[in-house]
Design an enzyme around this catalytic site. Structure first.
Site, PDB file in Angstrom:
ATOM      1  N   LYS A  29      -5.596  -1.379   7.317  1.00 12.87           N
ATOM      2  CA  LYS A  29      -4.315  -1.947   7.245  1.00 12.87           C
ATOM      3  C   LYS A  29      -3.273  -1.094   7.956  1.00 12.87           C
ATOM      4  O   LYS A  29      -3.050  -0.528   7.594  1.00 12.87           O
ATOM      5  CB  LYS A  29      -3.747  -1.746   5.126  1.00 12.87           C
ATOM      6  CG  LYS A  29      -3.924  -2.927   4.904  1.00 12.87           C
ATOM      7  CD  LYS A  29      -3.199  -3.284   3.923  1.00 12.87           C
ATOM      8  CE  LYS A  29      -1.892  -3.979   3.477  1.00 12.87           C
ATOM      9  NZ  LYS A  29      -1.585  -5.390   3.679  1.00 12.87           N
TER      10      LYS A  29
HETATM   11  N1  PMP Z   1      -6.323  -9.496   3.785  1.00 20.17           N
HETATM   12  C1  PMP Z   1      -5.294  -9.554   4.611  1.00 20.17           C
HETATM   13  C2  PMP Z   1      -4.453  -8.997   5.899  1.00 20.17           C
HETATM   14  C3  PMP Z   1      -3.801  -8.418   3.672  1.00 20.17           C
HETATM   15  O1  PMP Z   1      -2.891  -7.974   4.763  1.00 20.17           O
HETATM   16  C4  PMP Z   1      -3.402  -8.169   2.355  1.00 20.17           C
HETATM   17  C5  PMP Z   1      -2.518  -7.918   1.861  1.00 20.17           C
HETATM   18  N2  PMP Z   1      -3.164  -6.766   1.548  1.00 20.17           N
HETATM   19  C6  PMP Z   1      -5.144  -9.404   1.860  1.00 20.17           C
HETATM   20  C7  PMP Z   1      -5.870  -9.237   2.603  1.00 20.17           C
HETATM   21  C8  PMP Z   1      -4.729  -8.818   0.281  1.00 20.17           C
HETATM   22  O2  PMP Z   1      -5.251  -7.223  -0.073  1.00 20.17           O
HETATM   23  P1  PMP Z   1      -4.429  -6.973  -1.111  1.00 20.17           P
HETATM   24  O3  PMP Z   1      -5.412  -7.879  -2.622  1.00 20.17           O
HETATM   25  O4  PMP Z   1      -4.849  -6.231  -1.530  1.00 20.17           O
HETATM   26  O5  PMP Z   1      -2.581  -7.820  -1.772  1.00 20.17           O
END
Ligand code: PMP
Length: 307
Positions: free
Chosen positions: A157
């Site tokens: 991220k």
């Molecule tokens: N893809 C991206 C690019 C994101 O930023 C997120 C948000 N964190 C997600 C998927 C979903 O991830 P999560 O379920 O861990 O929040």
């Protein structure tokens, strides 16, 4: 957006007014940071906050830092403790979003991560819906491609990578859509700007596999787990763009959007334009679990009792 009174900054909990950085900060200029997004759900009857999969969020944050190859002073357990303490001090009584951020705080010119240690900060804001949940969303396949593993790995991220998301969201919003769907450089379906994507075909749940240039979403993993436990067939594989159009159901998943069902993609109605059975089932289960109400998932929730 107004944050709560206290933030974590400079290795301590402090008034958010004091949590300020210089315009020379390397992460501000070059996107040299990694962040997380964690939800806390407030239970007004029992007066607690349920934080969902707290450890997993910080394990992923540390994995992102490992990809960057930087040093970092905090362990998963310490980060969890800081989060719990910040929730306590802010006396949170609302559904809340926590934003931890590990970033290159130096004022050096140039993007360079060699021999660097990341600083850590965190703020919290009240948050209900991230994307509308009272209606099906209308999506557009973006003309922008998702950053690939050899450019900026989607597995991490990384704040700089979210410019890619911002391009796609702008294009979608300018064209009157609620959100964008990225394809990767191979032309396969990847994810939304900040959400993973699932389709349902013939009662099978299908989602791009982890080598499709996606973030390994914590909500994604949870929904896969719930589906399997409830005898729904799940396949992780490459997904073609045209499969979106002929899917019976499509939904996005993420900490922010939770489970958001899709009404149309590129003006093609998905199914009959209503929420599908599997989407509805998974959404209800998921929302019950994250709020700390499902005995089978109590380990996944960190309960913070409020005064
Ligand atoms: N893809 C991206 C690019 C994101 O930023 C997120 C948000 N964190 C997600 C998927 C979903 O991830 P999560 O379920 O861990 O929040």
């Amino acid at each position: 957006m107004t944050g709560y009174k206290y933030a974590f900054f400079n290795n301590k909990i402090d008034n958010i007014e004091n949590a300020k950085i210089s315009i020379m900060t390397n992460a501000l200029q070059y996107g040299t940071g990694v962040f997380g997004g964690i939800r806390g759900y407030y239970n007004s009857e029992k007066n607690f906050i349920s934080i969902f999969r707290l450890k997993e969020h910080y394990t992923r944050l540390l994995a992102s830092i490992k990809i960057l190859g930087c040093d970092f002073d905090y362990s998963v357990d310490q980060l969890c403790e800081i989060t719990i303490e910040l929730i306590r001090q802010n006396q949170i009584k609302k559904n809340t979003y926590c934003r931890p951020f590990a970033y290159l705080s130096t004022h050096k010119l140039g993007p360079n991560l060699a021999h660097e240690k990341l600083a850590f900060c965190m703020y919290m804001i009240p948050l209900e819906d991230y994307l509308p949940t009272d209606k099906g969303l209308n999506l557009q396949v973006s003309s922008w491609r998702r950053v690939s593993d050899n450019a900026i790995p989607s597995r991490g991220k990384f704040s700089g990578a979210y410019l890619n998301s911002a391009f796609a969201r702008k294009e979608a919003a300018d064209n009157g859509y609620d959100e964008a769907i990225f394809l990767n450089e191979a032309g396969n379906v990847c994810e939304g700007s900040a959400e993973n994507i699932f389709i349902v075909r013939n009662n099978t749940l299908i989602t791009p596999d982890v080598t499709s240039n996606i973030l390994e979403g914590i909500t994604r993993n949870t929904l896969i787990q719930i589906a399997k436990e409830n005898n729904i067939n799940v396949i992780e594989r490459a997904v073609d763009r045209s499969e979106l159009y002929v899917a019976d159901e499509v939904f996005l998943s993420g900490t922010g959007c939770q489970l958001a069902w899709i009404k149309s993609i590129d003006k093609r109605l998905i199914g009959n334009g209503e929420i599908g059975k599997i989407s509805e089932f998974l959404r209800a289960k998921y929302l019950n679990i994250v709020k700390g109400n499902d005995a089978q998932y109590t380990d996944a929730c960190t309960i913070v009792e409020m005064n």
